[in-house]
Design a protein around this motif. Structure first.
Motif, PDB file in Angstrom:
ATOM      1  N   THR A  65       0.866  -1.257  -0.080  1.00  0.00           N
ATOM      2  CA  THR A  65       0.211  -0.019   0.077  1.00  0.00           C
ATOM      3  C   THR A  65       1.059   1.303  -0.001  1.00  0.00           C
ATOM      4  O   THR A  65       0.550   2.407  -0.472  1.00  0.00           O
ATOM      5  N   GLN A  67       1.448   2.958   2.669  1.00  0.00           N
ATOM      6  CA  GLN A  67       0.692   4.163   3.253  1.00  0.00           C
ATOM      7  C   GLN A  67       1.424   4.145   4.522  1.00  0.00           C
ATOM      8  O   GLN A  67       1.950   3.209   5.443  1.00  0.00           O
ATOM      9  N   SER A 151      -4.402  -2.853  -0.185  1.00  0.00           N
ATOM     10  CA  SER A 151      -4.920  -1.434   0.071  1.00  0.00           C
ATOM     11  C   SER A 151      -5.173  -1.607   1.654  1.00  0.00           C
ATOM     12  O   SER A 151      -5.613  -2.703   2.199  1.00  0.00           O
ATOM     13  N   TYR A 152      -5.341  -0.428   2.270  1.00  0.00           N
ATOM     14  CA  TYR A 152      -5.651  -0.088   3.485  1.00  0.00           C
ATOM     15  C   TYR A 152      -6.565   1.046   3.527  1.00  0.00           C
ATOM     16  O   TYR A 152      -6.085   2.176   3.365  1.00  0.00           O
ATOM     17  N   ASP A 153      -8.004   0.905   3.444  1.00  0.00           N
ATOM     18  CA  ASP A 153      -9.033   2.108   3.359  1.00  0.00           C
ATOM     19  C   ASP A 153      -9.468   2.402   4.550  1.00  0.00           C
ATOM     20  O   ASP A 153      -9.851   1.668   5.471  1.00  0.00           O
ATOM     21  N   THR A 154      -9.346   3.725   4.919  1.00  0.00           N
ATOM     22  CA  THR A 154      -9.591   4.305   6.103  1.00  0.00           C
ATOM     23  C   THR A 154     -10.925   5.164   5.994  1.00  0.00           C
ATOM     24  O   THR A 154     -11.233   5.614   4.991  1.00  0.00           O
ATOM     25  N   ILE A 156     -14.010   4.033   5.748  1.00  0.00           N
ATOM     26  CA  ILE A 156     -15.166   3.892   4.750  1.00  0.00           C
ATOM     27  C   ILE A 156     -16.531   3.915   5.089  1.00  0.00           C
ATOM     28  O   ILE A 156     -17.414   4.110   4.319  1.00  0.00           O
ATOM     29  N   ASP A 177     -12.680   0.769   9.032  1.00  0.00           N
ATOM     30  CA  ASP A 177     -11.554   0.690   8.034  1.00  0.00           C
ATOM     31  C   ASP A 177     -11.536  -0.699   7.480  1.00  0.00           C
ATOM     32  O   ASP A 177     -12.378  -1.609   7.838  1.00  0.00           O
ATOM     33  N   SER A 200     -10.774  -9.424   1.981  1.00  0.00           N
ATOM     34  CA  SER A 200     -10.873  -8.330   2.504  1.00  0.00           C
ATOM     35  C   SER A 200     -11.373  -8.567   4.068  1.00  0.00           C
ATOM     36  O   SER A 200     -12.066  -9.500   4.241  1.00  0.00           O
TER      37      SER A 200
END
Length: 459
Positions: A65, A67, A151-154, A156, A177, A200
């Motif tokens: 990622t 990130q 991916s690391y989505d915060t 959401i 997240d 996921s």
């Protein structure tokens, strides 16, 4: 004093709503302990034994990622997710019992140590023991496992609620997240990618607080507050996703006959069937846990019942009954045409009541057409007439009147053939003579509320 008791009551409600965290607050230093199981650890441990474990090599399962961990004023040099993905994957492979993990991440260290052993043995053989056995060869991997955290989505989804009244208040907030990984198996004999799995995992953070701020007497201020925050560890979420990916890779490998369990075909078939059922449910679930349902057909028949509430010239307006039959024809995912006939009672008490019938044609728009819970709106026109003589209640069709109607509702799909719906509807009649009373310039209206079933079929 009464205010003080109210404060204690409100604080108690918020504390007990998250008592698992509140009454287990850390007060003392704790010793080291064995790491926790994730939600998917038991999936691996409960797998039946493999007929023949497979040697695998993992060179690198990394964070792709790029990130960094976010803070209020920007970001830090700490990464958002753990950099120990390779170690977690090797542990998951070992726990499954279906693979023999081989050291590849720090292969240079292994090679250096083997060279030292080999040189030492050569000196020992030359000087002391000519019969000393040579160093055994290294195992080679039939499979390479590659992939990483993609991916690391915060944030959401975020939300919360709160209330404050007269110095008493409380609030609850949450944030979700998501971490996503890919894992693929590569054949070392020809470089073919045999299988790729995608997993996921959501990460939940919650905060609950309550406070009390009030002058209870002159120059006497009572102030109290408490709260608790729970954050799901990112490392544990990453471990859970990796273990689920290993489990899925094993089952999909069984499906493709790359390997087998000791129980043979019967055990293999049961494992694959359970996995496919779970996979079908997962694939029908959209982001934010929205379930999807495939429609069985473009046609549906519906039946519903409910109530009718008049809005006319009489002061007494009671709830009467409603019965409805309908047919729907779908044109695409979002739009359908609805033809229905209804029988209902307009009840104004002793002033007026009668049974009416209507025939309506509507255009209906589904807001979330593939979701298990689907809101919809509709509008159209129709005709209405009385069906009984208000004097002796004999069958007598009255004068038809033109009307328009609009409404909204929600439909929940029990299966791909059957849906349960709840709707509310406003009907505007272009006359003031519907209930035989004319008073002013305002036309007669009425409302329908219904609950029913739809059956979907193909022609």
């Amino acid at each position: 004093m009464r205010i003080f008791y109210k404060a204690i009551l409100l604080l108690g409600i918020f504390l007990f709503s998250s008592c698992a965290a509140y009454f287990n607050q850390p007060m003392f230093q704790e010793p080291s302990r064995t790491g926790e199981f994730s939600k998917s650890t038991r999936l691996l441990l409960d797998l039946p034994p493999a007929a023949e474990p497979v040697e695998v090599g993992v060179y690198n399962f990394s964070d792709q990622t790029g990130q960094y961990k976010a803070v209020e004023n920007g970001s830090t040099f700490s990464t958002a997710v753990s950099q120990g993905g390779t170690t977690m994957l090797i542990k998951a492979l070992e726990d499954s019992g279906w693979f023999i993990p081989l050291e590849r991440e720090n292969f240079n260290n292994l090679s250096t140590e083997r060279n030292i052993i080999r040189n030492t043995k050569q000196e020992y053989i030359k000087n002391l023991n000519p019969n000393e056995p040579p160093l055994p060869p290294l195992l080679y991997a039939g499979l390479l496992l590659e992939g990483g955290v993609v991916s690391y989505d915060t944030n959401i989804i975020t939300g919360g609620m709160g209330a404050r009244y007269f110095g008493l208040g409380g609030s609850a907030k949450y944030r979700q997240d998501r971490i996503t990984i890919y894992l693929r198996a590569v054949s070392t004999s020809n470089g073919e990618i045999l299988k790729t799995v995608y997993v996921s995992k959501t990460i939940l953070s919650q905060a609950i607080d309550a406070s009390f701020f009030r002058f209870v007497k002159f120059q006497r201020l009572l102030e109290a507050e408490t709260g608790v925050t729970q954050n799901e560890p990112v490392q544990l979420a990453m471990k859970d996703a990796i273990e689920k990916a290993v489990h899925d890779l094993i089952i999909e490998g069984i499906q493709k006959q790359f390997w087998s369990s000791q129980g043979g075909k019967e055990v293999n078939d049961q494992l694959v069937a359970d996995y496919l059922a779970e996979k079908e449910k997962d694939e029908s679930t959209l982001l934010l846990d929205r379930l999807q349902v495939g429609r069985e057909g473009l046609n549906s028949l519906g039946i519903s019942g409910g109530g009718n509430l008049p809005d006319n010239d009489y002061s007494t307006q009671n709830l009467g009954f409603l019965g409805r039959l309908e047919y729907q024809r779908h044109f695409g995912r979002f739009f359908n045409v609805n033809l229905n006939t209804s029988v209902f009672k307009i009840d104004n008490g002793v002033q007026y009541d009668n049974i009416f019938g209507s025939l309506d044609l509507n255009g209906q728009f589904a807001l979330l057409p593939n979701d298990k819970l689907t809101p919809f709106i509709y509008a159209g026109s129709g005709v209405i007439m009385s069906v009984l003589d208000p004097v002796d209640n004999s069958l007598d069709f009255g004068e038809p009147f033109f009307k328009v109607q609009y409404g909204l509702g929600v439909e929940y799909f029990i299966s791909n053939k059957i849906g349960v719906k709840l709707y509310g509807e406003h009907n505007l009649v272009f006359t003031d003579k519907l209930e035989k009373a004319v008073n002013g310039k305002r036309n007669d209206y009425y409302y329908n509320i219904g609950l029913g079933l739809n059956y979907y079929f193909k022609l």
